[in-house]
Design a protein around this motif. Structure first.
Motif, PDB file in Angstrom:
ATOM      1  N   ARG A 134       5.875  -0.707  -5.983  1.00 18.62           N
ATOM      2  CA  ARG A 134       6.621   0.413  -5.417  1.00 18.62           C
ATOM      3  C   ARG A 134       5.778   1.682  -5.412  1.00 18.62           C
ATOM      4  O   ARG A 134       5.773   2.442  -4.444  1.00 18.62           O
ATOM      5  N   LEU A 135       5.047   1.910  -6.501  1.00 23.32           N
ATOM      6  CA  LEU A 135       4.171   3.079  -6.578  1.00 23.32           C
ATOM      7  C   LEU A 135       3.086   3.023  -5.503  1.00 23.32           C
ATOM      8  O   LEU A 135       2.781   4.033  -4.849  1.00 23.32           O
ATOM      9  N   LEU A 136       2.521   1.849  -5.319  1.00 24.09           N
ATOM     10  CA  LEU A 136       1.486   1.683  -4.300  1.00 24.09           C
ATOM     11  C   LEU A 136       2.044   1.913  -2.891  1.00 24.09           C
ATOM     12  O   LEU A 136       1.397   2.553  -2.051  1.00 24.09           O
ATOM     13  N   LEU A 137       3.238   1.398  -2.643  1.00 18.07           N
ATOM     14  CA  LEU A 137       3.864   1.587  -1.332  1.00 18.07           C
ATOM     15  C   LEU A 137       4.088   3.061  -1.038  1.00 18.07           C
ATOM     16  O   LEU A 137       3.795   3.551   0.060  1.00 18.07           O
ATOM     17  N   GLY A 177      -6.873   7.018   9.900  1.00 13.32           N
ATOM     18  CA  GLY A 177      -7.348   8.028   8.963  1.00 13.32           C
ATOM     19  C   GLY A 177      -7.032   7.744   7.506  1.00 13.32           C
ATOM     20  O   GLY A 177      -7.600   8.391   6.610  1.00 13.32           O
ATOM     21  N   ALA A 178      -6.139   6.800   7.247  1.00 10.71           N
ATOM     22  CA  ALA A 178      -5.756   6.497   5.863  1.00 10.71           C
ATOM     23  C   ALA A 178      -6.898   5.827   5.119  1.00 10.71           C
ATOM     24  O   ALA A 178      -7.603   4.979   5.673  1.00 10.71           O
ATOM     25  N   ARG A 179      -7.069   6.191   3.850  1.00  7.35           N
ATOM     26  CA  ARG A 179      -8.130   5.625   3.017  1.00  7.35           C
ATOM     27  C   ARG A 179      -7.511   4.982   1.777  1.00  7.35           C
ATOM     28  O   ARG A 179      -6.740   5.624   1.056  1.00  7.35           O
ATOM     29  N   LEU A 180      -7.856   3.727   1.545  1.00  2.00           N
ATOM     30  CA  LEU A 180      -7.298   3.016   0.392  1.00  2.00           C
ATOM     31  C   LEU A 180      -7.730   3.662  -0.919  1.00  2.00           C
ATOM     32  O   LEU A 180      -6.971   3.672  -1.891  1.00  2.00           O
ATOM     33  N   THR A 208      -3.384  -7.545   0.395  1.00  2.00           N
ATOM     34  CA  THR A 208      -4.701  -8.111   0.689  1.00  2.00           C
ATOM     35  C   THR A 208      -5.597  -7.186   1.499  1.00  2.00           C
ATOM     36  O   THR A 208      -6.814  -7.353   1.502  1.00  2.00           O
ATOM     37  N   SER A 209      -5.007  -6.201   2.199  1.00  2.00           N
ATOM     38  CA  SER A 209      -5.790  -5.340   3.086  1.00  2.00           C
ATOM     39  C   SER A 209      -4.972  -4.107   3.450  1.00  2.00           C
ATOM     40  O   SER A 209      -3.780  -4.007   3.132  1.00  2.00           O
ATOM     41  N   LYS A 210      -5.600  -3.186   4.147  1.00  2.00           N
ATOM     42  CA  LYS A 210      -4.870  -2.007   4.632  1.00  2.00           C
ATOM     43  C   LYS A 210      -3.794  -2.421   5.628  1.00  2.00           C
ATOM     44  O   LYS A 210      -2.688  -1.866   5.636  1.00  2.00           O
ATOM     45  N   LEU A 247      -4.639  -2.574  -6.489  1.00  2.00           N
ATOM     46  CA  LEU A 247      -4.025  -2.601  -5.159  1.00  2.00           C
ATOM     47  C   LEU A 247      -4.142  -3.992  -4.545  1.00  2.00           C
ATOM     48  O   LEU A 247      -3.157  -4.527  -4.009  1.00  2.00           O
ATOM     49  N   TYR A 248      -5.356  -4.582  -4.633  1.00  2.00           N
ATOM     50  CA  TYR A 248      -5.565  -5.896  -4.022  1.00  2.00           C
ATOM     51  C   TYR A 248      -4.820  -7.004  -4.762  1.00  2.00           C
ATOM     52  O   TYR A 248      -4.677  -8.113  -4.238  1.00  2.00           O
TER      53      TYR A 248
END
Length: 209
Positions: free
Chosen positions: A11-14, A28-31, A50-52, A45-46
């Motif tokens: 949830r935090l990652l989302l 423009g978003a950066r992981l 699995t990916s952006k 995150l991974y």
């Protein structure tokens, strides 16, 4: 990692990703910025995405679920289509203002990153809005002078103003909606009485004009 902790981390990652997507769009978003926002690593995150692209799809799916819940609540509670249309628009503007996940999903969809194509957020909102406008016209709550799809486009344009650039504020969206309701009030603008009746001069009154 316990299941509860895993759910909390996801949830935090989302939400962190949503803030990044809403501000900068997909390209423009950066992981790295996403994980830096919440003090995590890319490895964490991974462990969930699995990916952006996978992350963007998850954001879109979360927003679609929020929309489906909202649509069900209003359909059950609103007494007529006109009321449901207004409540839906106001609630969606609030989501655009308060919910970074929903705001991000709208921007991603507007840019063409739809997540699951069969559940395109903007397309489903537009279709539902058009259906509500048609019902409101049938119930004479809205003018039938214009096609339902045209009026629905105006409503959704007001709700999602600035979605692609992130430029429009909640105040701007609400101002657009208020102006639209004034224009599309019951019977349409042609049936509205003037705000101030025309003044008749004493001479015109004496002459019977």
């Amino acid at each position: 990692m316990t299941q509860e902790r895993s759910v909390r981390t996801r949830r935090l990652l989302l939400r962190a990703a949503a803030g990044e997507f809403a501000a900068h769009g997909y390209t423009g978003a950066r992981l790295q910025t996403v994980v830096d926002r919440i003090g995590m690593t890319k490895g964490a995150l991974y462990g969930h995405f699995t990916s952006k692209d996978d992350l963007a799809r998850a954001v879109a799916a979360e927003a679609v679920r929020a929309w489906e819940v909202l649509r069900g609540e209003l359909s059950a509670a609103a007494p007529d289509a006109g009321t449901e249309l207004r409540l839906m628009a106001e609630r969606l503007v609030r989501l655009m203002d308060d919910d970074p996940v929903f705001r991000a999903a709208v921007r991603l969809t507007a840019e063409g990153h739809r997540g699951h194509s069969e559940r395109d957020l903007l397309a489903t909102v537009a279709a539902h809005t058009t259906a509500l406008v048609r019902r409101a016209q049938d119930q004479q709550a809205l003018s039938a002078d214009h096609p339902a799809v045209v009026l629905a486009d105006l409503v959704t344009a007001a709700i999602f103003a600035g979605a692609r650039s992130g430029a429009a504020s909640a105040t701007a969206r609400r101002t657009r909606l208020d102006g639209l309701w004034e224009l599309l009030g019951p019977g349409g603008p042609r049936c509205r009485p003037p705000s101030h009746p025309p003044q008749i001069s004493r001479r015109e009154a004496a002459d019977g004009k």
